[in-house]
Design an enzyme around this catalytic site. Structure first.
Site, mmCIF file in Angstrom:
data_model
loop_
_atom_site.group_PDB
_atom_site.id
_atom_site.type_symbol
_atom_site.label_atom_id
_atom_site.label_comp_id
_atom_site.label_asym_id
_atom_site.label_seq_id
_atom_site.Cartn_x
_atom_site.Cartn_y
_atom_site.Cartn_z
ATOM 1 N N ASP A 12 0.943 -1.193 0.222
ATOM 2 C CA ASP A 12 -0.153 -0.043 -0.094
ATOM 3 C C ASP A 12 0.977 1.241 -0.104
ATOM 4 O O ASP A 12 1.972 1.303 0.694
ATOM 5 C CB ASP A 12 -0.925 -0.005 1.353
ATOM 6 C CG ASP A 12 -1.939 0.842 1.188
ATOM 7 O OD1 ASP A 12 -2.200 1.580 0.153
ATOM 8 O OD2 ASP A 12 -2.369 1.355 2.327
ATOM 9 N N HIS A 29 3.363 3.707 -8.865
ATOM 10 C CA HIS A 29 3.193 2.193 -9.300
ATOM 11 C C HIS A 29 4.620 1.720 -9.751
ATOM 12 O O HIS A 29 4.952 0.667 -9.331
ATOM 13 C CB HIS A 29 2.035 2.066 -9.908
ATOM 14 C CG HIS A 29 0.611 2.496 -9.482
ATOM 15 N ND1 HIS A 29 0.113 1.905 -8.120
ATOM 16 C CD2 HIS A 29 -0.394 3.635 -9.680
ATOM 17 C CE1 HIS A 29 -0.853 2.320 -7.966
ATOM 18 N NE2 HIS A 29 -1.389 3.325 -8.889
ATOM 19 N N LEU A 122 11.121 -20.758 -4.630
ATOM 20 C CA LEU A 122 10.234 -19.773 -4.219
ATOM 21 C C LEU A 122 9.116 -19.574 -5.011
ATOM 22 O O LEU A 122 9.102 -19.512 -6.206
ATOM 23 C CB LEU A 122 10.716 -18.382 -4.043
ATOM 24 C CG LEU A 122 9.932 -17.179 -3.700
ATOM 25 C CD1 LEU A 122 9.166 -17.055 -2.349
ATOM 26 C CD2 LEU A 122 10.651 -15.596 -3.929
#
Length: 224
Positions: A12, A29, A122
């Protein structure tokens, strides 16, 4: 020390960072992708096997169309330029959420998942067009359709995170203290850390500090 197998992150603050530093939400962004790269690297260093990133919620469609389009173009460019590198690093990509994007993006997401499906160093779960309430409602519909008994085990079979362990740790940046319809079932016993910094300002040092705190937290699971 607590074992750490799965970290979930609500990334966020990108838009607010962009307005503050560049007078553009989209610039935030774009800057946030650098933090994603850093966090992936540190996750591997810490030998954490699962990383779930909340990239776009079912509610994010309410944002201006230009911003939504920019986000998806950013994602397309990221996958086109980085998926081979992720694959070389033995990283698996899995999308959770409903893939009802453009044909090009859907094809790219499917191809990225297919290319990396056997990787085991991962697993990155990218939450795209994801909403936990929708996920739970859909699970109950599937239980009813398949005439299954309603219990925890069967509900989890129909969640989008089936075969993925629940997060041990949730981090939310941006100085906002809520879950925002993210993994409501899966986070039942996760340790939650709210970070004041906006996502583009979140550093490797911040991440490792939270990991250290988590490992030293007493986890009771209802016991004393």
């Amino acid at each position: 020390m607590n074992p750490l197998n799965h970290v979930a992150i609500i990334m966020d603050g990108n838009g607010r960072w962009g307005l503050k530093n560049k007078n553009s939400r989209n610039a935030g962004h774009k800057a946030g992708l650098n933090t994603v790269e850093k966090v992936i690297k540190e996750t591997i260093k810490n030998k954490i096997k699962f990383l779930t990133l909340y990239a776009f919620s079912t509610e994010n469609w309410k944002r201006p169309k230009k911003e939504v389009n920019f986000l998806f173009n950013l994602l397309e460019n990221f996958l086109k330029s980085r998926i081979d590198d992720l694959n070389k690093k033995k990283i698996k990509l899995k999308i959770i959420g409903v893939k009802n994007f453009s044909k090009n993006l859907n094809n790219l997401l499917n191809a990225s998942e297919k290319k990396t499906v056997k990787n085991k160093k991962l697993q990155i779960n990218l939450a795209l067009n994801y909403g936990s309430k929708f996920e739970l409602l859909n699970a109950f519909k599937e239980l009813k359709k398949n005439r299954k008994t309603i219990n925890e085990k069967n509900i989890e079979k129909y969640l989008q995170t089936t075969n993925i362990p629940d997060p041990d740790l949730l981090i939310r940046t941006g100085n906002t203290k809520r879950l925002s319809n993210f993994l409501l079932w899966q986070l039942a016993y996760s340790e939650i850390f709210f970070e004041k910094k906006l996502w583009p300002d979140f550093t490797e040092k911040d991440y490792n500090k939270i990991i250290k705190k988590f490992k030293n937290t007493k986890r009771n699971y209802g016991r004393i």
